[in-house]
Write an enzyme that holds these catalytic residues in place. Structure first.
Site, short mmCIF file in Angstrom:
data_model
loop_
_atom_site.label_atom_id
_atom_site.label_comp_id
_atom_site.label_asym_id
_atom_site.label_seq_id
_atom_site.Cartn_x
_atom_site.Cartn_y
_atom_site.Cartn_z
CG HIS A 152 -1.79 -1.17 1.40
ND1 HIS A 152 -2.91 -1.42 0.62
CD2 HIS A 152 -1.70 -2.21 2.27
CE1 HIS A 152 -3.47 -2.54 1.01
NE2 HIS A 152 -2.77 -3.05 2.01
O1 RIB Z 1 -5.24 -0.17 4.53
C1 RIB Z 1 -3.85 -0.12 4.36
C2 RIB Z 1 -3.24 0.94 5.20
O2 RIB Z 1 -3.48 0.66 6.57
C3 RIB Z 1 -1.70 1.00 5.08
O3 RIB Z 1 -1.28 2.32 5.30
C4 RIB Z 1 -1.23 0.12 6.19
O4 RIB Z 1 0.08 0.47 6.66
C5 RIB Z 1 -2.25 0.43 7.25
O5 RIB Z 1 -1.84 1.62 7.90
#
Ligand code: RIB
Ligand code: CA
Length: 314
Positions: free
Chosen positions: A244
């Protein structure tokens, strides 16, 4: 060569946050990292602040300034994600406790002071976790909003749905009130939703390429990814998990890797069923004013080529 872009990274490390930090550390010609601010999210603040410093020291970045921020959301109770990231938030690799200290200034005040000090329109906020620190900064100093160049966030989802509830992505779900303040602030917001990050799977082939780099930071990243991805592999039945947070930094380095459109995004705050949902008017049916550049497409191979090329520089 233009001057490096001034950025603040607000983060809740998290193995994928660590990958984003490493990508930024490896790109000093393009990015001038003014400071790292930490927030409660994946794990409590004490761990996210510890983890940010662990990543700094792993990459020889002990001189970085790390500022501690909010230990809980603006309104709701804190929800964490140890089920994904492990108890410490950086499970998967064993590293020494950090020796570098956090800065004495609170993260919210660092954000406010930096945006007020730097020339208008020159500071970019890169958010990798819940938006609490930004929401508090906007509440305390509304004057900073028109001074921010851009806010690039990992968060939200639309056709891909949610990951912490059927409707909501984790970062927005944890602090929907802060997210609402951000999308309503007038700051130019660019959003990297699950619709993008779910195209960026840490497949065995890609992880093997990171392992081939052969450095301590790369080897540690491999250990983190192998821990981090197990949850999503079980959940989605996939080869690897979605990576992500580095999308935020990759966008600043190579925006051509991404595609999307400017449309209206509002945050659901009322129903417990859908709280934290990013209501993205992709087809522009609401008549509401576009306020977010929502990304939907990404060149996945180009993204991982960039990541691996930059990791090799650390
Ligand atoms: O949903 C994914 C996000 O939530 C990313 O930033 C992961 O690190 C968590 O913080
Ligand atoms: Ca994160």
């Amino acid at each position: 060569m233009t001057d490096p872009r001034k950025i603040i990274i607000d983060t809740d490390p998290g193995q994928d946050d660590a990958a984003a930090l490493m990508l930024a550390f490896a790109s000093p010609d393009e990015l001038n990292l003014l400071g790292i601010t930490t927030v409660a999210g994946n794990v409590p603040l004490s761990y996210t602040s510890r983890n940010a410093r662990i990543v700094c020291e792993l990459c020889g970045q002990q001189a970085r300034a790390v500022y501690e921020g909010a230990d809980r959301p603006m309104v709701r109770d804190l929800v964490t994600a140890e089920h994904v990231h492990g108890k410490t938030g950086l499970d998967g690799a064993v590293l020494p406790e950090p020796t570098m200290k956090v800065q004495p200034q609170h993260a919210v005040d660092f954000i406010i002071d930096t945006i007020r000090r730097e020339p208008e329109g020159t500071v970019t906020l890169c958010t990798l976790g819940p938006l609490t620190n930004i929401g508090l900064a906007l509440q305390k100093a509304p004057d900073i909003a028109p001074r921010v160049r851009e806010l690039v966030m990992m968060g939200g989802g639309f056709f891909e749905g949610g990951n912490i509830t059927p409707a909501a992505e984790f970062n927005i779900y944890v602090d929907p009130h802060a997210a609402a303040a951000v999308v309503g602030s007038g700051i130019p917001v660019t959003m990297m939703p699950l619709d993008v990050t779910h195209q960026l799977m840490t497949t065995k082939a890609r992880v093997a390429r990171i392992a081939e780099i052969g450095t301590k930071p790369a080897a540690t990243m491999v250990e983190w990814l192998q821990f981090f991805e197990r949850f999503d592999e079980e959940k989605y039945g996939s080869d690897g998990g979605p990576l992500h947070d580095p999308t935020v930094i990759a966008y600043l380095l190579k925006p051509e890797l991404f595609g999307g459109r400017h449309c209206n995004v509002e945050i659901e705050l009322q129903s417990e069923l859908t709280v934290g949902m990013t209501v993205v008017d992709w087809w522009r049916v609401s008549g509401r004013k576009p306020n977010v550049q929502v990304m939907r497409n990404v060149d996945a191979d180009g993204f991982f080529d960039l990541l691996i090329e930059r990791f090799a520089r650390l």
